[in-house]
Design a protein around this motif. Structure first.
Motif, PDB file in Angstrom:
ATOM      1  N   LEU A  29       5.001   4.622   0.406  1.00  5.26           N
ATOM      2  CA  LEU A  29       5.208   3.532  -0.547  1.00  5.26           C
ATOM      3  C   LEU A  29       4.236   2.373  -0.300  1.00  5.26           C
ATOM      4  N   ALA A  30       3.961   2.094   0.972  1.00  4.61           N
ATOM      5  CA  ALA A  30       3.017   1.021   1.290  1.00  4.61           C
ATOM      6  C   ALA A  30       1.608   1.366   0.803  1.00  4.61           C
ATOM      7  N   ILE A  31       1.221   2.612   0.947  1.00  8.38           N
ATOM      8  CA  ILE A  31      -0.096   3.045   0.450  1.00  8.38           C
ATOM      9  C   ILE A  31      -0.180   2.885  -1.064  1.00  8.38           C
ATOM     10  N   LEU A  32       0.869   3.327  -1.753  1.00 10.49           N
ATOM     11  CA  LEU A  32       0.880   3.219  -3.216  1.00 10.49           C
ATOM     12  C   LEU A  32       0.804   1.761  -3.667  1.00 10.49           C
ATOM     13  N   ALA A  33       1.601   0.910  -3.015  1.00 11.14           N
ATOM     14  CA  ALA A  33       1.606  -0.510  -3.385  1.00 11.14           C
ATOM     15  C   ALA A  33       0.269  -1.170  -3.073  1.00 11.14           C
ATOM     16  N   ALA A  34      -0.330  -0.819  -1.928  1.00 11.19           N
ATOM     17  CA  ALA A  34      -1.626  -1.397  -1.560  1.00 11.19           C
ATOM     18  C   ALA A  34      -2.718  -0.971  -2.538  1.00 11.19           C
TER      19      ALA A  34
ATOM     20  N   LEU B 276      -0.878 -12.576   2.125  1.00 13.50           N
ATOM     21  CA  LEU B 276       0.496 -12.768   1.666  1.00 13.50           C
ATOM     22  C   LEU B 276       0.975 -11.597   0.826  1.00 13.50           C
ATOM     23  N   GLU B 277       0.123 -11.095  -0.050  1.00 15.78           N
ATOM     24  CA  GLU B 277       0.546  -9.977  -0.898  1.00 15.78           C
ATOM     25  C   GLU B 277       0.817  -8.723  -0.074  1.00 15.78           C
ATOM     26  N   GLU B 278       0.085  -8.552   1.034  1.00  8.19           N
ATOM     27  CA  GLU B 278       0.353  -7.425   1.921  1.00  8.19           C
ATOM     28  C   GLU B 278       1.690  -7.628   2.639  1.00  8.19           C
ATOM     29  N   GLY B 279       1.978  -8.875   3.008  1.00  9.21           N
ATOM     30  CA  GLY B 279       3.273  -9.179   3.611  1.00  9.21           C
ATOM     31  C   GLY B 279       4.428  -8.877   2.673  1.00  9.21           C
ATOM     32  N   CYS B 280       4.232  -9.164   1.388  1.00  5.57           N
ATOM     33  CA  CYS B 280       5.255  -8.845   0.390  1.00  5.57           C
ATOM     34  C   CYS B 280       5.536  -7.349   0.355  1.00  5.57           C
ATOM     35  N   ILE B 281       4.463  -6.559   0.415  1.00  4.39           N
ATOM     36  CA  ILE B 281       4.615  -5.104   0.391  1.00  4.39           C
ATOM     37  C   ILE B 281       5.397  -4.622   1.604  1.00  4.39           C
ATOM     38  N   ILE B 282       5.008  -5.127   2.776  1.00  8.24           N
ATOM     39  CA  ILE B 282       5.650  -4.667   4.018  1.00  8.24           C
ATOM     40  C   ILE B 282       7.132  -5.027   4.037  1.00  8.24           C
TER      41      ILE B 282
ATOM     42  N   GLY C  41       0.638   1.993   6.745  1.00  6.65           N
ATOM     43  CA  GLY C  41       0.300   2.397   5.381  1.00  6.65           C
ATOM     44  C   GLY C  41      -0.679   1.437   4.729  1.00  6.65           C
ATOM     45  N   ILE C  42      -0.468   0.127   4.939  1.00  4.84           N
ATOM     46  CA  ILE C  42      -1.412  -0.875   4.432  1.00  4.84           C
ATOM     47  C   ILE C  42      -2.795  -0.650   5.051  1.00  4.84           C
ATOM     48  N   GLY C  43      -2.813  -0.416   6.360  1.00  4.52           N
ATOM     49  CA  GLY C  43      -4.079  -0.171   7.043  1.00  4.52           C
ATOM     50  C   GLY C  43      -4.766   1.088   6.555  1.00  4.52           C
ATOM     51  N   PHE C  44      -3.978   2.124   6.282  1.00  2.00           N
ATOM     52  CA  PHE C  44      -4.542   3.389   5.781  1.00  2.00           C
ATOM     53  C   PHE C  44      -5.201   3.179   4.422  1.00  2.00           C
ATOM     54  N   ALA C  45      -4.541   2.397   3.563  1.00  2.09           N
ATOM     55  CA  ALA C  45      -5.107   2.117   2.235  1.00  2.09           C
ATOM     56  C   ALA C  45      -6.401   1.309   2.336  1.00  2.09           C
TER      57      ALA C  45
END
Length: 349
Positions: free
Chosen positions: A134-139, A230-236, A266-270
């Motif tokens: 889900l984090a990858i998709l959102a990122a 901040l937007e990455e923090g929202c995702i996490i 996941g954010i890092g992978f994206a």
């Protein structure tokens, strides 16, 4: 007293971390962040913690298994497991530790609901994977040009700041829903408290722990690990909170720490691709998943055999298991330390 003390420590470690991103980004001051976190975690426990309390107190082993002495041993075993992990510098999941301690008691009296336990373990395995995906998709959604342009506009800053605070509170709320049961579930099973009284007092204890003792944790999570937009923090926060809330509605105790870590990976992978999937990180996640319940299960089983059943023969086997688990913890610490040279901040996380 031990149950509520355990709840205070849950609030100080897991719950307080939920507002780390908001504090680290300078959106809210530390004291305000902890105060808001305390309110959110209490509301989560009070309004939605009952289902997981029922699971910990009677869904894994029959509630009739819990005498006052058994409840005391289960809670003490969970607390000692976390203490041992702190000595080794290894993060353990309070949910997995609590379940392991309950299972240890169930093994002594051969009263474990194996089907329910397997269902919980499936959730433990799948929820971090779901958080990662889900984090990858959102990122990747953030990379779409119209969304990216909107987020980068100065006018969007206040909106994103409010959103990251909301997501942090949502994460704290979900932590209250799921984690208060770890401390008060055995008390309900032993009829020391009613479910309603337990979630009230447990929620207050978790909230108090977050507000009074969460300063170092929020400082570490907010400013000493890695910098996130901040937007990455929202995702996490949003990903972790959503998964934990759904699990709580089904009465499943899940590892919020591992879910959040998987979201960050996941954010890092994206952003960076496969380079973030370092061996040390994967080893740590898998080892925590295995070690958390096993170490508390062994302690709970051993103490009950020694103090209540007074049967010394099975303890020799369990001592061997405990030594093996501690050896794994030591090796994991060395493996994780060796992987700190990862090329990105997010990989280090």
């Amino acid at each position: 007293m031990i149950g509520l003390f355990f709840a205070v420590n849950i609030g100080a470690s897991g719950a307080a971390a939920s507002m780390g991103i908001s504090y680290g980004a300078g959106v809210v001051k530390k004291q305000l962040a902890l105060f808001l976190c305390g309110i959110a975690v209490f509301l989560g426990a009070w309004l939605g913690g009952g289902e997981v309390v029922k699971t910990i107190g009677g869904g894994i082993v029959p509630s009739s298994t819990f005498t006052n002495a058994i409840a005391l041993i289960v809670l003490a075993s969970a607390a000692m497991s976390l203490f041992l992990a702190n000595i080794f510098g290894i993060p353990l999941s309070t949910s997995e530790v609590a379940v392991g301690a309950v299972v240890g008691a169930g093994i002594v009296y051969q009263s474990v609901f194996v089907g329910k336990l397997l269902w919980i373990m499936v959730f433990w395995l799948l929820t971090p994977v779901a958080a990662f995906v889900l984090a990858i998709l959102a990122a990747n959604l953030l990379k779409i040009k119209p969304i990216k342009k909107f987020v980068e506009k100065p006018k969007a800053g206040p909106l994103v700041a409010v959103l990251v605070v909301f997501m942090g509170l949502f994460e704290a709320f979900s932590a209250g829903m799921n984690n208060v049961a770890n401390a008060v579930g055995p008390l309900v099973a032993a009829s020391l408290m009613s479910k309603e009284t337990a979630v009230l007092w447990g929620g207050l204890a978790v909230s108090l722990g977050a507000f009074l003792l969460g300063h170092r944790v929020i400082e570490t999570n907010g400013k000493k690990i890695t910098k996130l937009r901040l937007e990455e923090g929202c995702i996490i926060s949003g990903t972790g909170a959503s998964i934990v809330t759904v699990a709580s509605l089904f009465g499943i105790p899940v590892p919020l720490t591992q879910i959040t870590t998987s979201s960050i990976i996941g954010i890092g992978f994206a952003k960076y691709g496969k380079s973030v999937l370092k061996k040390g990180i994967v080893v740590q996640l898998l080892t925590v998943w295995i070690v958390s319940p096993v170490i508390s299960m062994v302690l709970s089983y051993t103490i009950i055999q020694l103090v209540i059943v007074r049967n010394f023969y099975p303890i020799i086997v369990m001592a061997g298991v405990l030594i093996s688990v501690l050896g794994v913890l030591f090796l994991m610490k060395r493996t994780t330390s060796a992987s700190i040279g990862a090329p990105t901040d997010i990989a280090n996380k």
